[in-house]
Design an enzyme around this catalytic site. Structure first.
Site, mmCIF file in Angstrom:
data_model
loop_
_atom_site.group_PDB
_atom_site.id
_atom_site.type_symbol
_atom_site.label_atom_id
_atom_site.label_comp_id
_atom_site.label_asym_id
_atom_site.label_seq_id
_atom_site.Cartn_x
_atom_site.Cartn_y
_atom_site.Cartn_z
ATOM 1 N N CYS A 1 7.604 3.649 2.062
ATOM 2 C CA CYS A 1 7.947 3.209 3.399
ATOM 3 C C CYS A 1 9.448 2.970 3.503
ATOM 4 O O CYS A 1 10.064 2.373 2.629
ATOM 5 C CB CYS A 1 7.189 1.937 3.749
ATOM 6 S SG CYS A 1 5.400 2.136 3.681
ATOM 7 N N SER B 1 0.800 -1.217 0.000
ATOM 8 C CA SER B 1 0.000 0.000 0.000
ATOM 9 C C SER B 1 0.836 1.271 0.000
ATOM 10 O O SER B 1 0.304 2.360 -0.145
ATOM 11 C CB SER B 1 -0.920 0.028 1.227
ATOM 12 O OG SER B 1 -0.140 0.027 2.410
ATOM 13 N N CYS B 2 2.160 1.141 0.181
ATOM 14 C CA CYS B 2 2.994 2.335 0.331
ATOM 15 C C CYS B 2 4.299 2.153 -0.396
ATOM 16 O O CYS B 2 5.084 1.282 -0.051
ATOM 17 C CB CYS B 2 3.251 2.615 1.805
ATOM 18 S SG CYS B 2 4.414 3.952 2.081
ATOM 19 N N GLY B 3 4.534 2.997 -1.395
ATOM 20 C CA GLY B 3 5.778 2.906 -2.140
ATOM 21 C C GLY B 3 6.917 3.676 -1.528
ATOM 22 O O GLY B 3 8.009 3.687 -2.065
#
Length: 306
Positions: free
Chosen positions: A119, A115-117
């Site tokens: 992090c 969900s997070c590129g």
């Protein structure tokens, strides 16, 4: 074995009806460790498939490479487990001779989730990677009729989403003709974009001048940055962009189009790349007491960031 989808037993509950138990297909999510020259660089959670594209696109997004000839090869690593098995979840990339290895500061300290590129990045400054492909002078002008055709093309080509309903998609289009060049799906929207960019790396197409990147979700900061790194002048989404995405796009000269649904859209930056219609631009004089006549916004809802 099919590693893109997984069959699970589920219970469906509907008010007023008996519950039912049946098999359902889910999108697979597995870790992929990306190594460069044998040194671990990042671990991302992804849907297996097009892993070489994912690795190549990730290296473009991180500023490690900027052209297709800088990506020499990639291979899955044997011995990825204590038993020496190849899980197809560890990928080692070989860069072309003379291409510098990734700087140690790029190594991600944490997992990159689906969900997070971003992090693991230590600060917002770290993601403002300098692109080798400036897009501000790209002379692409897109016909709105071409843009409104893209979401349907994207949806029609989402084969795995059709089965699972659980994947993001990204597709690259010729900005003048609307022809789809490549499409990739993944549980992570940033992975889907990296896979599309990686396809272009392997085809030696960078920079991607004159193209439109269409995504199935929202236009986020990291997707805007990835478009910049690949030289893509237009980023279109079916949902809204974030404020930071619009700020970055305005700074870099990228056109962001959001809420691309049906026959309308909202343009948040560089609206000059969206063609206008002379008929709608020629606003007739308003009758006394009448509301102002519609301008080009009758064709495209343009909201240009300051």
């Amino acid at each position: 074995m099919n590693r893109i989808t997984s069959r699970k037993r589920v219970t469906r509950v509907t008010l007023g009806s008996p519950r039912t138990v049946r098999d359902d297909l889910l999108a697979v999510e597995e870790p992929l460790e990306i190594r460069v020259g044998g040194t671990a660089l990042a671990i991302t959670m992804r849907t297996p498939g097009a892993d070489f594209d994912l690795a190549a696109g990730f290296l473009v997004s991180e500023g490690v490479i900027s052209r297709g000839d800088e990506f020499a090869a990639a291979r899955y690593c044997a011995g990825a487990t204590d038993e020496g098995l190849n899980t197809y979840n560890v990928l080692d990339v070989t860069l072309a001779p003379g291409v510098a290895a990734p700087h140690p500061s790029l190594e991600r300290a944490f997992y990159t989730t689906s969900s997070c590129g971003l992090c693991g990045k230590s600060s917002i400054d770290a993601v403002r990677t300098s692109s080798q492909h400036a897009v501000s002078h790209d002379d692409l002008v897109v016909d709105p009729a071409v843009l409104v055709s893209l979401p349907e093309q994207l949806r029609a080509a989402q084969a795995v989403f059709e089965k699972t309903g659980g994947l993001h998609a990204a597709a690259l289009f010729d900005g003048r003709t609307g022809r789809m060049l490549a499409l990739r799906e993944d549980v992570g929207r940033h992975n889907a974009v990296d896979k599309v960019i990686g396809w272009a790396v392997k085809e030696d197409l960078l920079p991607l001048t004159g193209t439109v990147l269409m995504v199935s979700g929202r236009a986020s900061f990291e997707l805007t940055q990835k478009a910049s790194m690949a030289g893509i002048p237009v980023l279109a989404a079916v949902s809204a962009p974030s404020s930071l995405a619009v700020d970055l796009a305005s700074e870099l000269g990228i056109t962001i189009v959001g809420f691309l649904r049906g026959e309308s859209m909202v343009v948040y930056s560089r609206a000059d790349r969206i063609a206008t219609d002379a008929a709608t631009d020629a606003a007739p004089a308003a009758a006394p007491g009448a509301a102002p006549a519609a301008s080009a916004a009758a064709l495209v809802s343009a909201v240009v960031a300051s």
